[in-house]
Design an enzyme around this catalytic site. Structure first.
Site, short mmCIF file in Angstrom:
data_model
loop_
_atom_site.label_atom_id
_atom_site.label_comp_id
_atom_site.label_asym_id
_atom_site.label_seq_id
_atom_site.Cartn_x
_atom_site.Cartn_y
_atom_site.Cartn_z
N SER A 1 17.73 29.47 88.28
CA SER A 1 18.86 29.20 88.74
C SER A 1 18.77 27.71 89.43
CB SER A 1 19.34 30.33 89.99
OG SER A 1 19.80 31.34 89.16
N LYS B 1 21.17 25.14 88.30
CA LYS B 1 22.64 25.29 88.60
C LYS B 1 23.05 23.99 89.71
CE LYS B 1 22.70 30.30 88.49
NZ LYS B 1 22.46 31.33 89.30
N TYR C 1 24.79 29.08 79.12
CA TYR C 1 24.09 29.52 80.36
C TYR C 1 22.88 29.88 80.26
CZ TYR C 1 23.59 32.44 84.56
OH TYR C 1 23.17 32.70 85.69
N TYR D 1 20.74 32.31 97.94
CA TYR D 1 21.66 33.43 97.72
C TYR D 1 21.75 34.15 99.23
CZ TYR D 1 20.09 32.59 93.06
OH TYR D 1 19.91 32.20 91.93
N VAL E 1 14.76 32.39 90.08
CA VAL E 1 13.64 33.51 89.89
C VAL E 1 12.29 33.26 89.19
CG1 VAL E 1 15.58 35.16 90.41
CG2 VAL E 1 15.14 34.55 88.05
#
Length: 316
Positions: free
Chosen positions: A70, A73, A197, A249, A267
């Protein structure tokens, strides 16, 4: 941001952090819901800092590639903002979610509009924007080229085994994507969007490469030596602001409170940080805490902020 009167000895600081992380017995747990990530060695730890106008300073396993997941992103958002500008905010919000990164609960209440671009549904919408009307492979190749440009390193690529593992086990992300498609917030076929993705998340970088790749965010959108900015200073500021509020998060507030460095986690065990006007930072250890963030990379950031005074909220 408060400044210390002396220039920090980054080499000594990073060596000390790496030594202490090597002796930690509590190391978290790997992300075993993606089978390929479950193979990671919990004893690995790396850290890298790239000061503005300076050479990278590294310690530990800083040249060991890992799956950035992630963290990518940050770069997909950069590309999407260049594509559609502020139009992106009609399809994805800018608020912390307070829920796990792969939660579907808020999507149901908010009619398929994800809370922010750093949770999974938000990043899937961003992938849809980047894809446009192209075939997934063309968009994948463009994105890898972008990562190579950011890091000034042509060796960066996608870990094909991780990508295949994610595609094979991505049922929850498919559920998120199909729900958003049903609400009209995906414009391309779901499987095409998810192919892009999953491959984006499977980009592999080392701490050195990752810290290099975020220099432009620490430098108000500019890469050293490039006449044209990667992104406007205003957009760079907004990306960094989202890193503060949404980058870890539902642990983003705690990280801001304890560390005070804008950051984005993944992660795969990495955390990417940006200190505006000072440096870009990457730390990595595969073991995660209960929120899905690297346990030791987060501790390393906290120690680095304390040793350098680099918290955006003032000297710790």
């Amino acid at each position: 941001m408060a400044r210390r009167s002396h220039k920090p000895d980054l080499e000594a600081i990073l060596d000390d952090i790496a030594d202490r992380m090597a002796s930690e017995s509590e190391r978290g747990k790997v992300a075993d819901y993606i089978p390929e990530l479950a193979k990671a060695n919990l004893n690995r730890f790396g850290i890298a800092v790239v000061p503005i106008g300076g050479a990278p300073v590294v310690a530990g396993d800083a040249d060991e590639p890992f799956s950035v997941q992630s963290i990518v992103k940050v770069f997909t958002l950069t590309l999407a903002l260049e594509r559609v500008g502020s139009g992106i905010w009609a399809r994805v919000g800018r608020e912390p979610s307070g829920d796990p990164f792969n939660s579907i609960v808020q999507l149901e209440y908010e009619h398929g509009i994800p809370r922010n671009p750093f949770i999974n549904p938000g990043a899937i919408v961003v992938a849809d924007i980047i894809l446009g009307k192209r075939e997934p492979q063309a968009a994948i190749e463009e994105f890898v080229s972008l990562c190579r440009r950011f890091a000034c390193d042509e060796s960066i690529g996608i870990d094909a085994d991780v990508a295949a593992s994610e595609i094979a086990t991505g049922a929850r992300n498919r559920a998120l994507a199909h729900f958003m498609a049903a609400e009209g917030n995906l414009k391309n076929p779901v499987e095409d969007v998810l192919e892009l993705y999953f491959n984006q998340c499977a980009v592999a970088m080392s701490c050195r490469q990752l810290a290099m790749s975020a220099r432009f965010l620490a430098s108000a959108g500019r890469l050293e030596g490039d006449d044209d900015p990667i992104i406007t200073a205003e957009r760079a500021r907004r990306i960094v602001a989202l890193m503060v509020t949404c980058g870890l998060y539902d642990a983003s507030g705690e990280f801001a409170f304890r560390v005070g460095i804008p950051a984005k986690s993944g992660v795969g065990g990495g955390i990417l940080g940006v200190v505006p006007g000072r440096a870009s930072i990457a730390a990595w250890c595969p073991g995660l805490d209960e929120k899905g963030n690297s346990l030791l990379a987060a501790r390393a950031f906290e120690e680095l902020a304390r040793a350098t005074g680099w918290s955006i909220f003032g000297v710790l």
